[in-house]
Scaffold this active site. Structure first.
Site, PDB file in Angstrom:
ATOM      1  N   HIS A 141      68.303  29.578 -10.617  1.00 26.48           N
ATOM      2  CA  HIS A 141      69.633  29.260 -10.090  1.00 26.48           C
ATOM      3  C   HIS A 141      70.530  30.467 -10.338  1.00 26.48           C
ATOM      4  CE1 HIS A 141      70.595  28.624 -14.301  1.00 26.48           C
ATOM      5  NE2 HIS A 141      69.651  27.704 -14.383  1.00 26.48           N
TER       6      HIS A 141
ATOM      7  N   GLY B 255      72.672  31.122 -12.479  1.00 25.96           N
ATOM      8  CA  GLY B 255      72.745  31.567 -13.878  1.00 25.96           C
ATOM      9  C   GLY B 255      71.674  32.609 -14.163  1.00 25.96           C
ATOM     10  N   HIS B 256      70.444  32.313 -13.755  1.00 31.16           N
ATOM     11  CA  HIS B 256      69.358  33.282 -13.934  1.00 31.16           C
ATOM     12  C   HIS B 256      69.677  34.576 -13.185  1.00 31.16           C
ATOM     13  CE1 HIS B 256      66.883  29.398 -14.263  1.00 31.16           C
ATOM     14  NE2 HIS B 256      66.648  30.001 -15.415  1.00 31.16           N
TER      15      HIS B 256
ATOM     16  N   GLN C 223      56.741  25.277 -26.222  1.00 30.51           N
ATOM     17  CA  GLN C 223      58.115  25.014 -26.659  1.00 30.51           C
ATOM     18  C   GLN C 223      58.606  23.619 -26.270  1.00 30.51           C
ATOM     19  OE1 GLN C 223      59.716  28.348 -24.210  1.00 30.51           O
ATOM     20  NE2 GLN C 223      61.458  26.997 -23.872  1.00 30.51           N
TER      21      GLN C 223
ATOM     22  N   GLY D  65      70.939  34.094 -21.840  1.00 22.84           N
ATOM     23  CA  GLY D  65      72.146  33.360 -21.476  1.00 22.84           C
ATOM     24  C   GLY D  65      72.763  32.652 -22.674  1.00 22.84           C
TER      25      GLY D  65
ATOM     26  N   ASP E  10      71.991  28.952 -23.828  1.00 22.67           N
ATOM     27  CA  ASP E  10      71.078  28.590 -24.919  1.00 22.67           C
ATOM     28  C   ASP E  10      71.518  29.353 -26.171  1.00 22.67           C
ATOM     29  OD1 ASP E  10      68.724  27.011 -23.531  1.00 22.67           O
ATOM     30  OD2 ASP E  10      69.340  28.610 -22.191  1.00 22.67           O
TER      31      ASP E  10
END
Ligand code: AMP
Length: 284
Positions: free
Chosen positions: A34, A36-37, A61, A149, A152
């Site tokens: 998206h 953000g990436h 994870q 980001g 996280d």
């Protein structure tokens, strides 16, 4: 864009361009890309001569099998987006490439206090899994800069610690959270929400904002109680809503002067777990 599926080929390719002429930026992701990436990709392209993105949904994870199984996958669209946005290299390994056998999963990292709280507490083993894959990726790509980001927040702190444990020179650049118009932090998991749920999900950010603005100067525990009640009546199941020092995530009972702090929240909206955070600068 060149796509590599094998670490050895990628390493060979990177080693073929002279060190003095290149700066490698790295953007690790789990795909379902998206904006953000893409903002991390943009930041890397501005700073570096070669940008490597990886897409790997890392099984180690996930502490919840259903979450792993249902993690959104949009690989063809992701490849197009990366190409359109000028990514140089995509590393797209499969599970066998990253974990050839069970022993390749047997490593423990000394992540300290930051692993014992918040995400670490509610998702046992999560940051060990993150460290396992990020250490492998960093050995393969050997980036000068690693773009992460702020979405996280705790992961950024953990990965900085991992880098210092590894004793490598990679510098971490933390990029701001990109949000939808209603304030909802962009996330691959939002693909699992209906339009109505996305509207409700924006309450998460609104609750952080209301605590940060704190017009009546109330203490954190009063603000937290009200915010959690509001979220639960909107349909959330809150894992945590906490205040911490932004430097080391030391948890705080109340706001303190002259210290950058962060409010962090994690909550389930029906079947989807969402996280968000908001930094409070001492100056505002
Ligand atoms: P993920 O694919 O969720 O593992 O995320 C890959 C990277 O993108 C991580 O460094 C995330 O923190 C970052 N990221 C995820 N969501 C956002 C966002 N809304 N804004 C900026 N960066 C993000």
């Amino acid at each position: 864009m060149i796509i590599f599926k094998h670490a050895a080929d990628l390493k060979k390719f990177l080693a073929s361009s002279p060190l003095s002429e290149r700066t490698v930026g790295f953007v690790p992701t789990m795909g379902a890309l998206h904006a953000g990436h893409l903002s991390l990709l943009k930041a890397s392209k501005e700073k570096c001569t070669i940008t490597v993105c990886s897409i790997f949904v890392n099984p180690t994870q996930f502490n919840n099998a259903d979450d792993f199984k249902k993690y959104p996958k949009t690989i063809e669209r992701d490849i197009l987006l990366l190409e359109e946005n000028g990514c140089d290299i995509l590393f797209l390994p499969d599970e066998k490439e990253m974990y050839p056998d069970e022993t390749s999963k047997n490593k423990h990292f000394d992540l300290g206090y930051a692993e014992t709280i918040l995400e670490g507490k509610f998702r046992p083993g999560h940051f060990q899994g993150v460290s396992l894959v990020v250490e492998k990726l960093l050995h393969i790509v050997e980036p000068d800069f690693l773009f992460l980001g702020q979405k996280d927040f705790q992961q950024c702190i953990i990965i900085k610690r991992l880098i210092s444990l590894m004793g490598i020179k990679t510098q971490v650049i933390v990029c701001p959270i990109l949000r939808e118009e209603n304030g909802l932090a962009m996330s691959s998991r939002n693909l699992r929400l209906s339009d109505r749920e996305k509207e409700i999900a924006s309450n998460l950010y609104q609750s952080l904002l209301s605590i940060k603005e704190n017009p009546k100067n109330e203490d954190f525990s009063t603000l937290k109680k009200r915010a959690v009640q509001n979220l639960e009546s909107a349909g959330f199941n809150v894992d945590y809503l906490e205040l911490a020092k932004s430097e080391d995530l030391a948890l705080l009972k109340d706001f303190i002067d002259d210290e950058e702090m962060v409010i962090l929240v994690a909550a389930f909206l029906h079947h989807v777990r969402l996280i968000d955070n908001l930094v409070i600068n001492p100056s505002n």
